[in-house]
Enzyme design. Sequence first.
Site, short mmCIF file in Angstrom:
data_model
loop_
_atom_site.label_atom_id
_atom_site.label_comp_id
_atom_site.label_asym_id
_atom_site.label_seq_id
_atom_site.Cartn_x
_atom_site.Cartn_y
_atom_site.Cartn_z
N HIS A 73 -27.75 -43.57 -7.37
CA HIS A 73 -27.07 -44.82 -7.09
C HIS A 73 -27.78 -45.97 -7.80
O HIS A 73 -28.96 -45.84 -8.15
CB HIS A 73 -27.10 -45.15 -5.59
N CYS A 123 -21.93 -49.73 -6.88
CA CYS A 123 -22.77 -48.71 -7.49
C CYS A 123 -22.00 -48.21 -8.71
O CYS A 123 -20.85 -47.80 -8.58
CB CYS A 123 -23.01 -47.59 -6.47
N HIS A 126 -20.41 -44.65 -8.69
CA HIS A 126 -19.48 -44.38 -7.59
C HIS A 126 -18.54 -45.54 -7.27
O HIS A 126 -17.92 -45.56 -6.20
CB HIS A 126 -20.27 -43.98 -6.33
N MET A 131 -17.62 -47.16 -3.68
CA MET A 131 -18.96 -47.59 -3.27
C MET A 131 -19.17 -49.05 -3.71
O MET A 131 -19.77 -49.34 -4.74
CB MET A 131 -20.03 -46.66 -3.86
#
Length: 139
Positions: A73, A123, A126, A131
């Site tokens: 991440h 992120c 993602h 995310m």
Amino acid sequence: MKLISASLRRFSLAVLTIILVVSSFAVFTPSASAETYQVKLGTDKGMLAFEPKKLTIKPGDTVEWVNNKVPPHNVVFDAAKNPAKDAALAKSLSHKTLLMSAGKKETTTFPADAPAGDYTFYCEPHRGAGMVGTITVQG
Ligand SMILES: [Cu+2]
């Protein structure tokens, strides 16, 4: 006369004491103590999300990013989705380097003059999976 000067001395001593007490209070009482908040990257249940994904802070506060589940991440603040659309500020708040292992940490301290409003971050690997998060800086 002697009595007056004695009571005057006592009075000035009392005033001095009060000034000393009040001023020491001013020195040792911080006007606004900065807080540190924690945001997990990847939920405990293994979801591709920030936890929490919404957070309200004050200017000067710090967010500690803790790498959790399903890495890698990172944390990137959207250059356009912040109160002043300030790309340089967004960049300074971001941590582009991918965090690989669980437990790795990064911190972001919002400047004392950070404009109030919503700051969107995501992120990179993602973002498409949702995310994405928001930090609201109070005025
Ligand atoms: Cu991620």
